[in-house]
Design an enzyme around this catalytic site. Structure first.
Site, PDB file in Angstrom:
ATOM      1  N   SER A   1      54.554  10.713 -28.746  1.00 45.12           N
ATOM      2  CA  SER A   1      54.579  10.897 -30.192  1.00 45.12           C
ATOM      3  C   SER A   1      55.380  12.157 -30.502  1.00 45.12           C
ATOM      4  CB  SER A   1      53.160  11.042 -30.740  1.00 45.12           C
ATOM      5  OG  SER A   1      53.182  11.468 -32.098  1.00 45.12           O
TER       6      SER A   1
ATOM      7  N   TYR B   1      45.047  15.188 -30.644  1.00 46.62           N
ATOM      8  CA  TYR B   1      46.026  14.106 -30.437  1.00 46.62           C
ATOM      9  C   TYR B   1      47.358  14.683 -29.985  1.00 46.62           C
ATOM     10  CZ  TYR B   1      49.230  10.282 -31.610  1.00 46.62           C
ATOM     11  OH  TYR B   1      50.207   9.305 -31.566  1.00 46.62           O
TER      12      TYR B   1
END
Length: 260
Positions: free
Chosen positions: A154, A167
């Site tokens: 990501s 995350y």
């Protein structure tokens, strides 16, 4: 004169294939000619996706896999190779997130994210990698030697964002994991790369872009838009192609310039 990427004869395992990016990746690989193995916990959704792919002329199979369970990983990969043959491509896509400030993260929140995004991703890649290595060393049969592993990280692994700190930490680990695997396995023609998507509109977050907070976020993006799952198709296919033999250990930002 046109150019296309042909994955005919290749077998690709896609984790987290029941929705979102995973489902899109599976459909894209099938259209390119690969036999796709759809892995995830929501088996009924995987079966629906298999029917969609088959209706379009593709070849798809379903295996139940919980990436937080090592025995489930091993059983699913063994079943996949028994049913369709050796795995040539892995799309390591399973991922979860929570939204909160770091001071509010509980041990349960931390474990929820890390168990899937880091531990799960590692052991899926390890199990597939072991089989690719065995073929490369001549210790196991297979039509192709080497392989392609694409870890889905990501842009948050490269640029930390507020309220998704754990995350971001997990995806930063996936990026470093990618480079470590590329270093160890590259000499066996196993190419390991990562895609770092930016903000993508999927069924999970679609409602968010209609909220006041979501609209404010879009206004901060370089081109004031979020991406669509198909915006990652060309990057995915490039990394899976046999022609991509010179791309190893790459971490590709596909974020519409957000990380610039």
């Amino acid at each position: 004169m046109s150019y296309s990427i042909d994955l005919e004869g290749r077998v690709a395992l896609v984790t987290g294939a029941s929705s979102g990016l995973g489902a899109q990746f599976a459909k894209t690989l099938a259209k390119a000619g690969a036999c796709v193995v759809l892995a995830g916990r929501r088996v009924e959704r995987l079966k629906a996706l298999r029917a969609e792919i088959e209706a379009g002329g593709g070849d798809a199979h379903v295996v139940a896999m919980d990436v937080t369970d090592i025995d489930s990983i091993k059983a699913a990969i063994a079943r996949a190779e028994t049913e369709v043959g050796t795995l040539d491509i892995l799309i390591n896509n399973s991922g979860v997130s929570t939204t909160q400030r770091l001071v509010d993260v509980t041990p349960e929140d931390y474990g929820f994210v890390m168990d899937t995004n880091v531990r799960g991703a590692f052991f899926v890649a390890q199990e597939v990698g072991k089989r690719m290595l065995a073929r490369a060393r001549g210790a196991a049969p297979g039509t192709y030697t080497g392989g392609r592993i694409v870890n889905i990280a990501s842009m948050a692994g490269l640029r930390v964002l507020s309220q998704i700190g754990v995350y971001a930490m997990s995806k930063a680990a996936v990026i470093h994991m990618t480079r470590a695997m590329a270093l160890e396995w590259g000499k066996f023609d196993i190419n390991v790369n990562a895609i770092c998507p930016g903000y993508i509109d999927t069924e999970i977050n679609h409602h968010h872009w209609q909220t006041e907070q979501g609209r404010k976020l879009v206004e901060l993006l370089p081109r004031k838009r979020v991406g669509l799952p198909q915006d990652l198709d060309t990057t995915l296919l490039m990394l899976c192609a046999k022609e991509s033999r010179f791309i190893n250990g790459a971490v590709i930002q596909a974020d519409d310039g957000f990380g610039v």
